[in-house]
Write a protein that holds these residues in place. Sequence first.
Motif, mmCIF file in Angstrom:
data_model
loop_
_atom_site.group_PDB
_atom_site.id
_atom_site.type_symbol
_atom_site.label_atom_id
_atom_site.label_comp_id
_atom_site.label_asym_id
_atom_site.label_seq_id
_atom_site.Cartn_x
_atom_site.Cartn_y
_atom_site.Cartn_z
ATOM 1 N N GLN A 72 0.826 -1.206 0.000
ATOM 2 C CA GLN A 72 0.000 0.000 0.000
ATOM 3 C C GLN A 72 0.859 1.254 0.000
ATOM 4 O O GLN A 72 0.588 2.211 -0.729
ATOM 5 N N ILE A 73 1.918 1.250 0.820
ATOM 6 C CA ILE A 73 2.777 2.437 0.913
ATOM 7 C C ILE A 73 3.536 2.648 -0.399
ATOM 8 O O ILE A 73 3.637 3.768 -0.907
ATOM 9 N N VAL A 74 4.061 1.557 -0.968
ATOM 10 C CA VAL A 74 4.781 1.660 -2.241
ATOM 11 C C VAL A 74 3.874 2.222 -3.328
ATOM 12 O O VAL A 74 4.243 3.149 -4.063
ATOM 13 N N SER A 75 2.663 1.692 -3.438
ATOM 14 C CA SER A 75 1.747 2.135 -4.494
ATOM 15 C C SER A 75 1.292 3.575 -4.292
ATOM 16 O O SER A 75 1.110 4.322 -5.264
ATOM 17 N N ARG A 76 1.118 3.982 -3.043
ATOM 18 C CA ARG A 76 0.730 5.374 -2.778
ATOM 19 C C ARG A 76 1.805 6.338 -3.268
ATOM 20 O O ARG A 76 1.507 7.375 -3.866
ATOM 21 N N PHE A 77 3.067 5.985 -2.994
ATOM 22 C CA PHE A 77 4.163 6.852 -3.434
ATOM 23 C C PHE A 77 4.261 6.874 -4.955
ATOM 24 O O PHE A 77 4.468 7.941 -5.560
ATOM 25 N N TYR A 89 1.371 1.918 -12.822
ATOM 26 C CA TYR A 89 1.592 0.629 -12.144
ATOM 27 C C TYR A 89 0.294 -0.172 -12.108
ATOM 28 O O TYR A 89 -0.803 0.362 -12.288
ATOM 29 N N THR A 90 0.467 -1.471 -11.861
ATOM 30 C CA THR A 90 -0.664 -2.377 -11.684
ATOM 31 C C THR A 90 -0.492 -3.100 -10.360
ATOM 32 O O THR A 90 0.606 -3.567 -10.035
ATOM 33 N N ILE A 91 -1.586 -3.204 -9.586
ATOM 34 C CA ILE A 91 -1.537 -3.893 -8.294
ATOM 35 C C ILE A 91 -2.307 -5.203 -8.408
ATOM 36 O O ILE A 91 -3.459 -5.224 -8.869
ATOM 37 N N LEU A 92 -1.686 -6.293 -7.973
ATOM 38 C CA LEU A 92 -2.327 -7.607 -7.917
ATOM 39 C C LEU A 92 -2.382 -8.085 -6.462
ATOM 40 O O LEU A 92 -1.432 -7.876 -5.709
ATOM 41 N N ASP A 93 -3.471 -8.722 -6.094
ATOM 42 C CA ASP A 93 -3.546 -9.344 -4.771
ATOM 43 C C ASP A 93 -4.370 -10.625 -4.881
ATOM 44 O O ASP A 93 -5.376 -10.662 -5.608
#
Length: 590
Positions: free
Chosen positions: A409-414, A422-426
């Motif tokens: 979460q912190i990485v993607s916020r920055f 960017y793309t986030i997968l979970d």
Amino acid sequence: MHSILIQIITLAFAAVIFVPLFRKMGLGAILAYLFAGVIIGPSVLGYIKDAEDVLHISELGVVILLFVIGLELAPAKLWELRKSIFGLGLLQVLITGLIFTSIGLAFDLSLASAYVCGFGLALSSTAFSIQILEDSNQMNTTHGQGTFAILMFQDIAVVPLLASLAFFRAGDTPALNFFAFIKIVIILVALAFFAHFVIRHILRMIADTDTPEVFTALSLLIVIGTALLMESVGLSMGMGAFLAGVLLANSEYRHELETNLLPFKGLLLGLFFMAVGMSLKLSVLAEKPHWVLLITIGFMAIKASVIYLLALLFKYPKESSRNMSVNLALGGEFAFMLFSTAMAQRLLEAELASLLSAGVTLSMALTPFLFSLNQRYLRSYSEISERPYDTINSSDVEVIVAGFGRFGQIVSRFLNVEKVNYTILDHSAAQVDTARRFGNKVYYGDASRKDILEAAGAKKAKYFVLAIDDHEQSVAAAKVVKEHFPHLEIIARVRNRQHALDLMEMGIPAIFRETYLTSLEVARQIMLRRGRNEESVNASITKFRIHDEKILKKQLELRHNEHQFVTFTSQANKELERILTEDRETEDNV
């Protein structure tokens, strides 16, 4: 007035007593409400004589429930379910209804009676089925989505089923004619236009007044107003509320609407389940228990079998198919409506209607038990009944973040602040749904699958941030990236030393231990508060890091020889202690 207040107090008292008790016994809130309704209803203590009035009021709970579900389903998501709704749902109602109608004809019922019985029993309870799924956090699983699709078609089917009763009465014309159909279409189009261009502005205007109670009133007005509007043109109130929810699913006030309506939904649904319990005629059970049991067990077994086979036909996994069949085998509240309408038109005898109604109510009471037994004893842990992975279309990205926990979460916020694509997968459906509630764009997918990584843009991306919590899943994702996308630079967060060694063994150099730097900073702060010189403490911390990195690399060489690994680690820790002690003594002498 006093009579109404006494009824409200009775209902509230029963809920307060039985719900905590049943939850403590692990039986769930639905059974508690049902049992409370039976106890205070006309069949036992008789504190509330007329269950029909309570049932009509409490149906608003089902309406609000469907509106809230609609808020979670954007039109694009509903379009994805079209095959299940109009394919699986249609076949379920048609095949189950025809089988039950044939059985009715075999028992010498008239065609009209057999038709009403057959298609009435083909319907399931939206309130019970969805609430069971929500209580067990399974609404977003594969079987949860399949269950929802069938229920949606059943709600749609109620209108033509009620209208079709007119065909069995000489001289009558069906209630749903061509002009009525056109009227429905016009109102639906008008509702879509009004929701998009008017309601959103009204919501913004009320929100700007910062008056929560008025926003709550507006929320109720939207739900009940659209429900009554749809009912006036022949659709069910629940269907109208659901459509209103879907049309507002992309609104920026979706979360506020849901938050304001949740208390009303919970209270009214509890009241609905209690009303169902009150309507259970124990006299019918006492007079003809064998017929009630035969009807209940018979239609539930046949219905469950049909749903199971159809789900398999539509490529649902075996476990998902079984879960759907257990959850949808019960009768539904629309059956009561169909039976009562048929009785008023003299198409169904009162005695048969009472037996069927008792069977439907009993099936509702049995379903929470059956679902609990299914989950506890029949569940296959080797076959995960999760929902399908999201469709991802992110071809032009620079960074892929795998894992949306506290680190990701912190990485993607920055990255978002720095305008980096960017793309986030979970891999957790629950985590994805929670993240989306707060406006985050997260895709549900397994980062250890090549096809999902390709869809996420792995072929063109430059960096892969490995932030998956689970040790094994993290290593599996790293292996796939190294094998199929070697151009991706992996930057990994690891949970512990063993996790770090596993990734180092794969040749991944950029590894950051989750609590390592934070722990060193805490140690640094302690030494500063004890009076150590800041320059001296920083030098000690730097030496500790350098020496620890050397230890880690040596441990990587020896990790498959347990004896040498343990011996070296013990000696290395003593050596590190000696070096830092010497530095401290030198500093003291100076």
